[in-house]
Design a protein around this motif. Structure first.
Motif, short mmCIF file in Angstrom:
data_model
loop_
_atom_site.label_atom_id
_atom_site.label_comp_id
_atom_site.label_asym_id
_atom_site.label_seq_id
_atom_site.Cartn_x
_atom_site.Cartn_y
_atom_site.Cartn_z
N GLY A 1 5.86 3.70 6.94
CA GLY A 1 5.29 5.03 6.73
C GLY A 1 6.17 6.08 7.34
O GLY A 1 6.20 6.24 8.57
N GLY A 2 6.96 6.77 6.50
CA GLY A 2 7.71 7.92 6.97
C GLY A 2 9.08 7.62 7.54
O GLY A 2 9.74 8.52 8.05
N ILE A 3 9.54 6.37 7.45
CA ILE A 3 10.88 6.05 7.97
C ILE A 3 11.88 6.26 6.83
O ILE A 3 11.90 5.50 5.87
CB ILE A 3 10.96 4.60 8.48
CG1 ILE A 3 9.90 4.35 9.56
CG2 ILE A 3 12.37 4.30 9.02
CD1 ILE A 3 9.77 2.90 9.96
N GLY A 4 12.70 7.30 6.96
CA GLY A 4 13.64 7.59 5.89
C GLY A 4 15.08 7.65 6.36
O GLY A 4 16.00 7.73 5.54
N PRO B 1 7.26 -3.97 -0.16
CA PRO B 1 6.86 -4.29 -1.55
C PRO B 1 6.33 -3.03 -2.23
O PRO B 1 5.53 -2.30 -1.65
CB PRO B 1 5.74 -5.32 -1.36
CG PRO B 1 5.21 -5.10 0.02
CD PRO B 1 6.37 -4.58 0.84
N MET B 2 6.80 -2.77 -3.44
CA MET B 2 6.35 -1.59 -4.19
C MET B 2 6.16 -1.99 -5.64
O MET B 2 7.13 -2.20 -6.38
CB MET B 2 7.41 -0.48 -4.12
CG MET B 2 7.64 0.09 -2.74
SD MET B 2 8.66 1.59 -2.78
CE MET B 2 10.30 0.90 -3.11
N ALA B 3 4.88 -2.12 -6.04
CA ALA B 3 4.59 -2.44 -7.44
C ALA B 3 5.19 -1.35 -8.31
O ALA B 3 4.99 -0.17 -8.04
CB ALA B 3 3.09 -2.51 -7.64
N GLY B 4 5.94 -1.71 -9.30
CA GLY B 4 6.64 -0.73 -10.14
C GLY B 4 8.11 -0.72 -9.77
O GLY B 4 8.90 -1.52 -10.29
N PRO B 5 8.52 0.15 -8.82
CA PRO B 5 9.96 0.23 -8.50
C PRO B 5 10.50 -1.04 -7.84
O PRO B 5 11.68 -1.34 -7.95
CB PRO B 5 10.03 1.40 -7.50
CG PRO B 5 8.72 2.09 -7.56
CD PRO B 5 7.72 1.15 -8.11
N GLY B 6 9.63 -1.77 -7.16
CA GLY B 6 10.10 -2.90 -6.33
C GLY B 6 10.21 -4.21 -7.08
O GLY B 6 9.45 -5.17 -6.85
N LEU C 1 -0.03 -9.88 2.35
CA LEU C 1 -1.38 -9.95 1.76
C LEU C 1 -2.09 -8.67 2.19
O LEU C 1 -2.72 -8.63 3.25
CB LEU C 1 -2.12 -11.16 2.32
CG LEU C 1 -1.47 -12.54 2.11
CD1 LEU C 1 -2.05 -13.57 3.07
CD2 LEU C 1 -1.66 -12.99 0.65
N SER C 2 -1.96 -7.62 1.39
CA SER C 2 -2.48 -6.33 1.82
C SER C 2 -3.64 -5.87 0.94
O SER C 2 -3.82 -6.37 -0.17
CB SER C 2 -1.37 -5.27 1.78
OG SER C 2 -0.38 -5.60 2.73
N PHE C 3 -4.38 -4.90 1.44
CA PHE C 3 -5.46 -4.24 0.69
C PHE C 3 -6.58 -5.22 0.32
O PHE C 3 -6.95 -5.37 -0.84
CB PHE C 3 -4.91 -3.55 -0.57
CG PHE C 3 -3.62 -2.81 -0.33
CD1 PHE C 3 -3.56 -1.86 0.68
CD2 PHE C 3 -2.48 -3.08 -1.06
CE1 PHE C 3 -2.37 -1.18 0.93
CE2 PHE C 3 -1.29 -2.40 -0.82
CZ PHE C 3 -1.24 -1.45 0.18
N GLY C 4 -7.10 -5.87 1.33
CA GLY C 4 -8.19 -6.83 1.16
C GLY C 4 -8.09 -7.84 2.29
O GLY C 4 -7.15 -7.79 3.08
#
Ligand SMILES: Cc1cc2nc3c(=O)[nH]c(=O)nc-3n(C[C@H](O)[C@H](O)[C@H](O)COP(=O)(O)O)c2cc1C
Length: 344
Positions: A176-179, A20-25, A97-100
């Motif tokens: 994180g870092g998987i490209g 999930p990416m607020a903005g691009p997603g 449910l992230s960041f909290g």
């Protein structure tokens, strides 16, 4: 074909989640990622309304043939009435449910028939998330794009979390870092059930970002990011202090990051002079954002930006990472040869 218990459970062709990416997603990006056989997710930002969420979830489910998910920022939910209800109605496959603290929302996610996930930045956070009742723990390493409390990189964190929760009934994913396929193969070989991938999708035509922001990602190297609160402090976005955001480094971030404490003081001060100073910096940022001037404006992205070399459709990103990972895992399996000491 590469399959894990997680990808099988959700009926995916690849053990890949479009983070999930607020903005691009947006719903559109989620739907094409799901359509390509991974799990696409809609990113719900802190200022998203119930109506916006409904529109994006409709887009995610109407165009995609397969399952999809949605990620919220828990700290913002108290000021977003109806957002969780809209998600419950839409019945996604997974809700992040992230960041909290995820605990207050887990029953509602289960009522929607979805798996409850949460991104964690430490082994202690992983334990808390499992105790709260999540089904999916997402290791989010410090190299990840966007906001996190990350100080530990994906690989050491993944190993620590897998050790800590190995007897619990949860799926552990890695972000994180998987490209590329190499990165996905690495985390799967370590024991993750899927890769949780954001930055690799930032330069796709389906990502909801301005063209010049995509160009900035394309030209960034792996050393070109910064983990900072500057853009939130200046922009007045209420992210809790423990979650700076990883963004492309630019002259604005490099100027203000060493003065972060001063910005925080101005933001909290009742003194008109401080308010005036902050307003002037905010005006500069607002103007630059409108003008798409990324020497000043923010592009959230992780260290994997250094692996994004050309504009490719999101479905192609899914397929190339998934198929390459399979190749690398087959090659890695060949490293396991019979031990001649035990052969007759
Ligand atoms: C532009 C951007 C926006 C993000 N927004 C969110 C978000 O709204 N909610 C969330 O849970 N994670 C968000 N993230 C974090 C991703 O879910 C994920 O942890 C990260 O992208 C994985 O690392 P990678 O960027 O190296 O692939 C965001 C990441 C980026 C790059």
């Amino acid at each position: 074909m590469l399959q894990t218990n997680f990808s099988r459970f959700l009926g995916l062709s690849y053990p890949i989640v479009g983070a999930p990416m607020a903005g691009p997603g947006s719903g559109r990006l989620a739907s094409v990622i799901s359509g390509a056989g991974a799990l696409g997710m809609v990113g719900v930002g802190s200022r998203a309304t119930r109506k916006w969420v409904r529109g994006q979830l409709d887009a995610a489910s109407s165009m995609g043939q397969r399952r999809w998910g949605v990620g919220v920022q828990v700290w913002a939910l108290p000021d977003q009435p109806g957002v969780m209800d809209e998600i419950e109605i839409a019945r996604p496959a997974i809700v992040s449910l992230s960041f909290g603290d995820p605990a207050p929302y887990i029953d509602q996610v289960h009522r929607a028939g979805a798996l409850a996930a949460s991104q964690v930045n430490s082994v202690a956070d992983a334990r808390k998330a499992v105790d709260a009742g999540v089904d999916v723990v997402v290791v989010q390493g410090a190299e990840a794009g966007g906001h996190h409390a990350g100080q530990v990189a994906t690989l050491p964190l993944l190993q620590g979390v897998l050790e800590a929760v190995e007897y619990d009934d949860v799926y552990v994913l890695a972000g994180g870092g998987i490209g590329t396929g190499r990165g996905l193969a690495a985390v799967l070989a370590a024991g993750a059930q899927a890769g949780w991938i954001g930055t690799a999708f930032l330069a796709t035509p389906e990502a909801e970002s301005p063209l010049l922001a995509k160009m900035a990602v394309l030209s960034a190297k792996e050393t070109d990011t910064i983990h900072t609160r500057v853009f939130d402090l200046v922009g007045g976005v209420g992210w809790p202090e423990r979650y700076p955001g990883r963004a492309l480094s630019n002259p604005f971030a490099r100027t203000w990051d060493p003065r972060e404490a001063e910005l925080a003081e101005w933001a909290q001060s009742a003194d008109p002079e401080s308010a005036g100073k902050l307003a002037a910096v905010k005006e500069e940022l607002t103007k630059a954002t409108k003008a798409e001037d990324y020497h000043v404006a923010v592009v959230y992205a992780g260290q994997a930006a250094g692996l994004v070399h050309d504009e490719r459709r999101a479905a192609e990103v899914v397929r190339s990472i998934g198929d390459d990972a399979e190749r690398h895992m087959r090659a890695a399996a060949e490293l396991c040869v019979p031990d001649e000491r035990y052969l007759g």
